[in-house]
Design a protein around this motif. Structure first.
Motif, PDB file in Angstrom:
ATOM      1  N   ARG A 122      -7.208   7.492  -0.431  1.00  0.00           N
ATOM      2  CA  ARG A 122      -6.734   6.150  -0.103  1.00  0.00           C
ATOM      3  C   ARG A 122      -6.019   5.567  -1.318  1.00  0.00           C
ATOM      4  O   ARG A 122      -6.544   5.591  -2.423  1.00  0.00           O
ATOM      5  N   VAL A 123      -4.803   5.022  -1.086  1.00  0.00           N
ATOM      6  CA  VAL A 123      -4.025   4.453  -2.192  1.00  0.00           C
ATOM      7  C   VAL A 123      -4.537   3.054  -2.518  1.00  0.00           C
ATOM      8  O   VAL A 123      -5.179   2.397  -1.699  1.00  0.00           O
ATOM      9  N   THR A 124      -4.253   2.603  -3.721  1.00  0.00           N
ATOM     10  CA  THR A 124      -4.600   1.251  -4.118  1.00  0.00           C
ATOM     11  C   THR A 124      -3.755   0.255  -3.333  1.00  0.00           C
ATOM     12  O   THR A 124      -2.546   0.444  -3.158  1.00  0.00           O
ATOM     13  N   GLU A 125      -4.384  -0.792  -2.866  1.00  0.00           N
ATOM     14  CA  GLU A 125      -3.666  -1.852  -2.154  1.00  0.00           C
ATOM     15  C   GLU A 125      -3.465  -3.035  -3.100  1.00  0.00           C
ATOM     16  O   GLU A 125      -4.397  -3.494  -3.749  1.00  0.00           O
ATOM     17  N   VAL A 151      -4.402  -6.410  -7.724  1.00  0.00           N
ATOM     18  CA  VAL A 151      -5.134  -5.370  -6.989  1.00  0.00           C
ATOM     19  C   VAL A 151      -6.038  -6.032  -5.953  1.00  0.00           C
ATOM     20  O   VAL A 151      -6.894  -6.858  -6.287  1.00  0.00           O
ATOM     21  N   LYS A 152      -5.843  -5.668  -4.693  1.00  0.00           N
ATOM     22  CA  LYS A 152      -6.683  -6.193  -3.625  1.00  0.00           C
ATOM     23  C   LYS A 152      -7.820  -5.216  -3.286  1.00  0.00           C
ATOM     24  O   LYS A 152      -8.927  -5.628  -2.971  1.00  0.00           O
ATOM     25  N   ARG A 153      -7.502  -3.925  -3.359  1.00  0.00           N
ATOM     26  CA  ARG A 153      -8.527  -2.905  -3.106  1.00  0.00           C
ATOM     27  C   ARG A 153      -8.169  -1.656  -3.901  1.00  0.00           C
ATOM     28  O   ARG A 153      -7.085  -1.106  -3.751  1.00  0.00           O
ATOM     29  N   ALA A 171       0.860  -1.186   0.000  1.00  0.00           N
ATOM     30  CA  ALA A 171       0.000   0.000   0.000  1.00  0.00           C
ATOM     31  C   ALA A 171       0.891   1.229   0.000  1.00  0.00           C
ATOM     32  O   ALA A 171       1.355   1.685   1.048  1.00  0.00           O
ATOM     33  N   VAL A 172       1.154   1.750  -1.184  1.00  0.00           N
ATOM     34  CA  VAL A 172       2.049   2.892  -1.324  1.00  0.00           C
ATOM     35  C   VAL A 172       1.586   3.722  -2.519  1.00  0.00           C
ATOM     36  O   VAL A 172       1.171   3.171  -3.549  1.00  0.00           O
ATOM     37  N   GLY A 173       1.624   5.020  -2.391  1.00  0.00           N
ATOM     38  CA  GLY A 173       1.151   5.901  -3.443  1.00  0.00           C
ATOM     39  C   GLY A 173       2.110   6.018  -4.617  1.00  0.00           C
ATOM     40  O   GLY A 173       3.312   5.771  -4.493  1.00  0.00           O
ATOM     41  N   GLN A 174       1.571   6.415  -5.757  1.00  0.00           N
ATOM     42  CA  GLN A 174       2.390   6.533  -6.958  1.00  0.00           C
ATOM     43  C   GLN A 174       3.476   7.585  -6.814  1.00  0.00           C
ATOM     44  O   GLN A 174       4.567   7.431  -7.361  1.00  0.00           O
ATOM     45  N   ARG A 175       3.189   8.633  -6.076  1.00  0.00           N
ATOM     46  CA  ARG A 175       4.210   9.681  -5.898  1.00  0.00           C
ATOM     47  C   ARG A 175       5.417   9.127  -5.140  1.00  0.00           C
ATOM     48  O   ARG A 175       6.571   9.414  -5.484  1.00  0.00           O
TER      49      ARG A 175
END
Length: 231
Positions: free
Chosen positions: A100-103, A92-94, A60-64
């Motif tokens: 909220r970042v993609t998990e 992709v889990k969520r 779970a980490v953002g693209q930036r």
């Protein structure tokens, strides 16, 4: 067919060893590829080591943040993450939403299935372990973990016996695992010939320890300038 070892998830007592094995498989696989794909695998490995939660199978980490880690822009991150999803390594889990970042999860079975062909390049012992075989292969040399070999007998005064004594003192673990079983075959001028108990053992010593052994022998007898390992 999935690799047998994958029934054991990288958690619990063997977690550290499994993680290193997975990273070794990925690294070896990357080095067999062209540069663009190598970079993709390296970026994936960086995510794995820096931000992946092994126990929860969660990234779970953002693209930036990924862009900063990879030294690229966010457009490149999107493209590379899409490639990893296409490979089946990233799942992709969520889906991300506002704030909220993609998990993601990692499909470790898919990863190791893709890297299977490179396991043997690491060594027969690694390939055997990753495949999870119950019966050890005959040419795999067991490391004597926790067992210290006694100092060698130097009563014959040969250059090899004396060199073994030095090597035992310097590194008892390596001596026990790889050097103790080597026997003196013959000597022809400056060439010392040793014999290993198996082809795998001989190949390992030749690839990883030959220069070290030659240096030890040369220190004992300056006339020794070649070393051959037979099996």
């Amino acid at each position: 067919m999935r690799a047998a070892m994958l029934a054991n998830k990288p958690v619990g007592r063997q977690a550290a060893a499994l993680k290193y094995d997975i990273l070794t498989a990925l690294g070896t696989y990357a080095l067999s590829l062209e540069k663009g794909t190598q970079r993709l695998v390296l970026r994936f490995m960086t995510l794995m080591t820096a931000r992946y939660n092994w126990q929860r199978n969660e990234l779970a980490v953002g693209q930036r943040e990924i862009a900063r880690m990879w030294s690229v822009d966010e457009r490149t991150v999107k493209r590379e993450m899409a490639k990893l999803r296409a490979l089946g390594w990233l799942v992709v889990k969520r889906q991300g939403a506002r704030g909220r970042v993609t998990e993601y999860g990692f499909d470790l079975e898919c990863i190791l299935e893709d890297t299977r062909g490179c396991w043997v390049a690491v060594g027969p012992d690694f390939d055997h372990r990753m495949r999870g075989s119950d019966t050890p292969e005959k040419n795999v040399v067991p490391l004597m973990s926790g067992t210290a070999a006694p100092a060698p007998d130097i009563s014959d005064g040969s250059e090899w016996s004396l060199a073994k004594a030095v090597l035992h003192q310097e590194d008892p673990a390596t001596y026990s695992a790889w050097i103790q079983a080597l026997t003196r075959e013959s000597r022809a001028g400056g060439r010392l010939i040793l014999r290993a108990p198996s082809r795998f053992h001989g190949n390992y010593v030749t690839a990883h320890l030959q220069e070290r052994l030659l240096a030890a022998c040369h220190d004992i007898d300056a006339d020794v300038d070649q070393l051959t390992i037979l099996s």
